[in-house]
Design an enzyme around this catalytic site. Structure first.
Site, mmCIF file in Angstrom:
data_model
loop_
_atom_site.group_PDB
_atom_site.id
_atom_site.type_symbol
_atom_site.label_atom_id
_atom_site.label_comp_id
_atom_site.label_asym_id
_atom_site.label_seq_id
_atom_site.Cartn_x
_atom_site.Cartn_y
_atom_site.Cartn_z
ATOM 1 N N GLU A 73 0.828 -1.204 0.000
ATOM 2 C CA GLU A 73 0.000 0.000 0.000
ATOM 3 C C GLU A 73 0.864 1.255 0.000
ATOM 4 O O GLU A 73 0.505 2.283 -0.592
ATOM 5 C CB GLU A 73 -0.929 -0.007 1.212
ATOM 6 N N GLY A 113 16.334 -5.739 -6.322
ATOM 7 C CA GLY A 113 16.081 -6.869 -5.443
ATOM 8 C C GLY A 113 14.599 -7.165 -5.448
ATOM 9 O O GLY A 113 13.834 -6.535 -4.713
ATOM 10 N N ASP A 156 17.689 -7.365 -10.649
ATOM 11 C CA ASP A 156 18.008 -8.463 -9.726
ATOM 12 C C ASP A 156 19.093 -9.324 -10.368
ATOM 13 O O ASP A 156 19.246 -9.325 -11.595
ATOM 14 C CB ASP A 156 16.764 -9.309 -9.447
ATOM 15 N N GLY A 181 18.097 -4.939 -1.047
ATOM 16 C CA GLY A 181 19.300 -5.726 -1.293
ATOM 17 C C GLY A 181 19.788 -6.520 -0.101
ATOM 18 O O GLY A 181 20.748 -7.287 -0.226
ATOM 19 N N ASP A 202 15.150 -2.577 3.765
ATOM 20 C CA ASP A 202 15.874 -3.307 4.813
ATOM 21 C C ASP A 202 16.463 -2.381 5.864
ATOM 22 O O ASP A 202 17.479 -2.706 6.480
ATOM 23 C CB ASP A 202 16.990 -4.142 4.172
#
Length: 296
Positions: free
Chosen positions: A133, A155, A183, A257, A284
């Protein structure tokens, strides 16, 4: 879990990072699995039942009136809940625990799936509904404000987040922006610095061939000239992308990544392509080494 609201970049000399939270990525079951292919009519009914943030106060009336904006929202709601595995309530693995062993899969948990705290056994993204979202919200913003540039994801795993971005362009009738799917399609690289370790390179579950990701786009009727694939570890593939598209401009850049080096490679090669008013997502950010990335 830490989160921060989207921040718009105000100057091309700076990188403004959108901090979206994720659980650390983990290996999942390789091989063929169920793709939740959308059938338009059935998809609308499902979306009506599941809802999309109360888009329409009277969905039935809106559908009877063929309101295009409501139809678009319902379509995107269905795509979002399909790629995350929510429509079929697919089981999941705990991160790094029993991935690739279906006997260790846990029953569907709506809360974990919404926050992206699990890895769906059957599904096209580990991102979770809330971060999907978030992608829609940012794309809506750059489109509404006419911020120039494509969408890129570095990624992609099975391609679900990039696929959803292409669905947003399709739903809004956008034909002049691309989705860049970047990727290695062969897992993560071995560590070359002390910040990273080789755990990621040994996770076979996150290695998904490019041909499989392309099939997923095809299953949703979203594979066309607006989708561009770039294959290889970022340190090699992203310079190639810049050479292939010398005037590359991005409005939303999503980095996933997992490693310090992979995140730095993406930032080094792409941060200057981000338009003023655009967004960068580091999926991340909750991983300590990913918070240490810098662009000088």
């Amino acid at each position: 879990v830490f989160s921060a609201p989207p921040v718009r970049s105000a100057n091309p000399s700076f990188v403004i990072l959108l901090l979206t939270v994720t659980s650390a990525k983990m290996p999942l079951q390789k091989g063929r699995y169920v793709s939740n292919i959308i059938v338009f009519g059935a998809g609308l009914v499902t979306a009506m039942l599941l809802g999309w943030r109360n888009t329409a106060t009277n969905t039935t009336t809106a559908l009877n009136g063929c309101d295009p904006s409501v139809l678009s929202e319902l379509y995107l709601a269905t795509v979002a809940k399909s790629v995350t595995g929510i429509l079929l309530e697919t089981p999941y693995y705990f991160p790094f625990e029993g991935a690739e062993d279906k006997s260790k899969a846990e029953p569907f948990n709506a809360g974990r799936r919404a926050e992206g705290l699990d890895w769906p056994v059957y599904g096209l993204t580990m991102t979770g509904l809330m971060r999907i979202e978030n992608i829609k919200s940012l794309l809506d913003d750059v489109l509404d404000n006419k911020v120039p540039g494509d969408f890129a994801e570095c990624g992609v795993w099975r391609g679900g987040a990039s696929l959803f971005a292409r669905a947003v362009f399709a739903a809004r009738g956008v034909t002049n922006r691309k989705v860049h799917v970047v990727d290695s399609f062969a897992g993560l690289p071995t560590a070359t610095n002390k910040k990273d370790n080789d755990l990621w390179s040994r996770l076979n579950y996150i290695s998904v061939p490019q041909e499989e990701v392309r099939r997923h786009f095809e299953a949703y009727n979203l594979l066309d000239e607006q989708v561009s694939f770039t294959k290889g570890f970022f340190r090699y593939s992203l310079p190639t992308l810049r050479q292939r598209v010398p005037d590359l401009k991005l409005s939303v850049l999503r980095l996933d990544g997992d490693m310090y080096e992979s995140t730095m490679d993406a930032l080094f090669n792409l941060w200057d392509t981000l338009s003023v008013g655009g967004y960068m997502i580091i999926d991340d950010w909750m991983i300590d080494v990913c918070q240490q990335v810098r662009v000088r």
